[in-house]
Design an enzyme around this catalytic site. Structure first.
Site, mmCIF file in Angstrom:
data_model
loop_
_atom_site.group_PDB
_atom_site.id
_atom_site.type_symbol
_atom_site.label_atom_id
_atom_site.label_comp_id
_atom_site.label_asym_id
_atom_site.label_seq_id
_atom_site.Cartn_x
_atom_site.Cartn_y
_atom_site.Cartn_z
ATOM 1 N N ASN A 9 0.811 -1.172 -0.059
ATOM 2 C CA ASN A 9 0.010 -0.200 -0.225
ATOM 3 C C ASN A 9 0.862 1.340 -0.078
ATOM 4 O O ASN A 9 1.327 1.540 1.001
ATOM 5 C CB ASN A 9 -0.765 -0.093 1.139
ATOM 6 N N GLU A 103 -6.767 4.765 7.997
ATOM 7 C CA GLU A 103 -6.571 5.936 7.553
ATOM 8 C C GLU A 103 -7.797 6.728 6.951
ATOM 9 O O GLU A 103 -8.231 7.725 7.207
ATOM 10 C CB GLU A 103 -5.397 6.103 6.776
ATOM 11 N N GLY A 179 2.529 1.953 10.977
ATOM 12 C CA GLY A 179 3.426 3.318 10.657
ATOM 13 C C GLY A 179 4.164 3.604 11.897
ATOM 14 O O GLY A 179 4.896 4.360 12.259
#
Ligand code: 13P
Length: 258
Positions: A9, A103, A179
């Site tokens: 991604n 997200e 992340g």
């Protein structure tokens, strides 16, 4: 045998030139080094899908590397300024679409009800959804992560009839691991993947549960991929940061080499 999948991604990274450079590096490394039958997917910004598909059509990895979008509209067409439809994405070479990424849920307030509509439209246009689910840190700390995952799955996907549901790819991405460098341990990830499969068995049947590819995402990298992917219920990964580096992404794909 369930399909093994490694999906990158890219999120909102890479302009057109950078995208072409990265895909050609990945293609070269995959051609030289990968000897497994995992499906490789790259989920790229909308603006780069067409060019990457054109590039890919003349390359050796044409069938091996598939393209995904990272989102699509929940409407078929019409006055929705700025939106991109599933039909448009299919027409420029996308085969998959990531839906429900945390997200999107967090920054764009996407709800399970909206996601269910996106899933339907994607499937109508023969785009395979990579449907993301996962709990936040506070949900895990409160011990409600299983409930959260159950709600996301039931409200986003379980309306599908079995034959259609079976075509979907599920990605478990604990939000606290995305992340952050904090990876779920293989045991933590396995526990949730097994739970997801159990929910599918209850909602559909055992055979359907066994047939579905369930990917792990969240700070996966070449060092931890093999421990994660060797878990019984983990069929591959949805890779963020490490998919932006051709070496790292290829090394993760090579985890499935014999
Ligand atoms: P990272 O691998 O950068 O943690 O991102 C995971 C992710 O969000 C993939 O969709």
């Amino acid at each position: 045998m369930r399909q093994k999948i490694v999906a990158g991604n890219w999120k909102m990274n890479n302009d057109l030139k950078e995208s072409l450079k990265l895909i050609s590096e990945v293609a070269n490394m995959v051609t030289d080094e990968v000897n497994n039958d995992a499906v490789i997917i790259v989920a790229v910004p909308f603006t780069n899908i067409y060019a990457l598909d054109q590039w890919k059509s003349g390359s050796e990895v044409h069938d091996k590397v598939k393209l995904a979008a990272q989102n699509c509209s929940w409407e078929e067409s019409g006055a929705y300024t700025g939106e991109v439809s599933a039909r448009m994405l299919k027409s420029i070479g996308a085969d998959y679409v990531i839906l429900g990424h945390s997200e999107r849920r967090q920054y764009f307030a996407e709800t399970n009800a909206q996601l269910a509509k996106k899933v339907d439209l994607a499937l109508t246009h023969e785009l395979i959804p990579i449907f993301c689910i996962g709990e936040t840190l506070s949900e895990r700390e409160k011990g409600i992560h299983f409930e959260v995952i159950k709600g996301q799955l039931k409200e986003g996907l379980f309306h599908l009839i079995k034959s259609v549901f079976r075509t979907v790819v599920i990605a478990y991405e604990p939000v606290w691991a995305i992340g952050t460098g904090l990876t779920a341990t293989p045991e933590q990830a396995q526990e949730v993947h097994a739970y997801i499969r159990q929910l599918i068995a209850e909602g559909y049947d055992e055979e359907t549960a066994e047939s579905m590819s369930i990917l792990y995402g969240g700070s996966a990298n070449p060092s931890n991929a093999s421990a994660l992917f060797s878990q019984t219920d983990i069929d591959g990964g949805l890779i963020g940061g490490a998919s932006l580096k051709s070496r790292d992404f290829t090394d993760i794909i090579k985890t499935f080499n014999a």
